[in-house]
Write a protein that holds these residues in place. Structure first.
Motif, short mmCIF file in Angstrom:
data_model
loop_
_atom_site.label_atom_id
_atom_site.label_comp_id
_atom_site.label_asym_id
_atom_site.label_seq_id
_atom_site.Cartn_x
_atom_site.Cartn_y
_atom_site.Cartn_z
N HIS A 1 -0.18 50.44 -23.56
CA HIS A 1 -0.13 51.82 -24.07
C HIS A 1 -0.14 51.84 -25.59
N LEU A 2 0.67 50.99 -26.21
CA LEU A 2 0.77 51.00 -27.67
C LEU A 2 -0.52 50.49 -28.32
N HIS A 3 -1.14 49.46 -27.74
CA HIS A 3 -2.40 48.95 -28.31
C HIS A 3 -3.52 49.98 -28.16
N ARG A 4 -3.60 50.62 -27.01
CA ARG A 4 -4.64 51.64 -26.81
C ARG A 4 -4.38 52.85 -27.70
N LYS A 5 -3.12 53.18 -27.88
CA LYS A 5 -2.77 54.30 -28.76
C LYS A 5 -3.19 54.00 -30.20
N GLU A 6 -2.91 52.79 -30.65
CA GLU A 6 -3.29 52.41 -32.01
C GLU A 6 -4.81 52.44 -32.18
N LEU B 1 7.53 50.20 -30.55
CA LEU B 1 6.35 50.32 -31.41
C LEU B 1 5.80 48.93 -31.65
N LEU B 2 4.55 48.87 -32.09
CA LEU B 2 3.92 47.57 -32.30
C LEU B 2 4.50 46.89 -33.54
N GLY B 3 4.70 45.58 -33.40
CA GLY B 3 5.19 44.78 -34.50
C GLY B 3 4.04 43.98 -35.11
N PRO C 1 0.87 62.05 -30.54
CA PRO C 1 -0.40 61.44 -30.96
C PRO C 1 -0.36 60.99 -32.42
N GLN C 2 0.51 61.59 -33.23
CA GLN C 2 0.58 61.25 -34.65
C GLN C 2 1.56 60.12 -34.95
N SER C 3 2.38 59.75 -33.98
CA SER C 3 3.39 58.73 -34.23
C SER C 3 2.92 57.36 -33.73
N GLN C 4 3.63 56.33 -34.18
CA GLN C 4 3.31 54.97 -33.75
C GLN C 4 4.21 54.52 -32.60
N ASP C 5 5.28 55.26 -32.34
CA ASP C 5 6.27 54.81 -31.37
C ASP C 5 6.24 55.64 -30.10
N VAL C 6 6.94 55.14 -29.10
CA VAL C 6 7.16 55.88 -27.85
C VAL C 6 8.62 55.72 -27.46
N VAL C 7 9.12 56.69 -26.69
CA VAL C 7 10.49 56.62 -26.18
C VAL C 7 10.43 56.87 -24.67
N LEU C 8 11.09 56.03 -23.90
CA LEU C 8 11.12 56.15 -22.45
C LEU C 8 12.58 56.18 -21.98
N ARG C 9 12.81 56.90 -20.89
CA ARG C 9 14.17 57.01 -20.37
C ARG C 9 14.18 56.92 -18.84
#
Length: 205
Positions: free
Chosen positions: A179-184, A77-79, A55-63
């Motif tokens: 996901h990244l936009h909603r997270k931000e 992460l968002l650019g 929750p504190q980071s801007q990035d995600v990692v998927l595998r």
């Protein structure tokens, strides 16, 4: 010390005089009521799993692990803002896609950008493609290959098709962007609430 106390009181009074608390509350209501990303937009992880999403980071990692044994890892992460008039997302997602074949220490790395399209879908483009001899050999001085734009256009298309075959396709990039936009947005609202709490307890005199 008395001077500092007087300065703080004047600062608190200025906050109240400018109705900062009301402005913050208005912004919070706006963010919570606004449907920035339409409900009809959808995305899917496919076979990928979220490996990192603090929750504190801007990035995600998927595998994911393919049936062939290949391992695929994606960090995103968002650019910057896309400034695309027809884009369904205000910002693109910067993705690093790493693919490792079973039994080999070498890695294929693709630097990509995922972006929204006018039909509420999304697409991605490859900016760079690298061959890394070993996951422990990340020295920037090592030659990783020619610039992607200098490759034959047919080869560029085939490399993109290769990533699509590994699951980097429209529904996946849609998931990443949503996901990244909603997270931000969630992090922004949380920050506004903390600021609201600080302003609310400030003495008015």
């Amino acid at each position: 010390m008395p001077r500092v106390t007087t300065l703080l009181r004047k600062s608190y009074k200025a906050i109240h005089d400018f109705d900062l608390l009301k402005a913050l509350q208005s912004e919070i209501r706006h963010e919570q009521s606004s449907n920035h990303f339409q409900d009809n937009q959808s995305g899917s992880l496919g076979d990928f799993v979220l490996d990192w999403d603090s929750p504190q980071s801007q990035d995600v990692v998927l595998r994911k692990k393919c049936e062939s044994g290949e391992e695929v890892a994606v960090s995103a992460l968002l650019g910057p803002e896309t400034y695309e008039g027809e884009s369904s997302f205000p910002r693109e997602a910067l993705m690093k896609v790493c693919i490792k074949k079973p039994g080999l220490s070498s890695i294929l790395q693709f630097d990509c950008g995922a972006f929204g399209k006018g039909d509420n879908g999304s697409d991605f483009a490859i900016h760079n493609a690298y061959y890394i001899p070993s996951s422990t050999c990340l020295d920037s001085s090592i030659y990783k290959g020619p610039s992607f734009s200098s490759l034959d256009p047919n080869l560029q298309d085939e490399l993109k098709n290769y990533l699509v075959s590994k699951g980097i396709e429209g529904m996946f990039t849609n998931f990443i962007l949503l996901h990244l936009h909603r997270k931000e947005q969630g992090q922004y609202v949380k920050w506004l609430h903390k600021l609201e709490e600080m302003v609310a307890v400030a003495p008015s005199e």
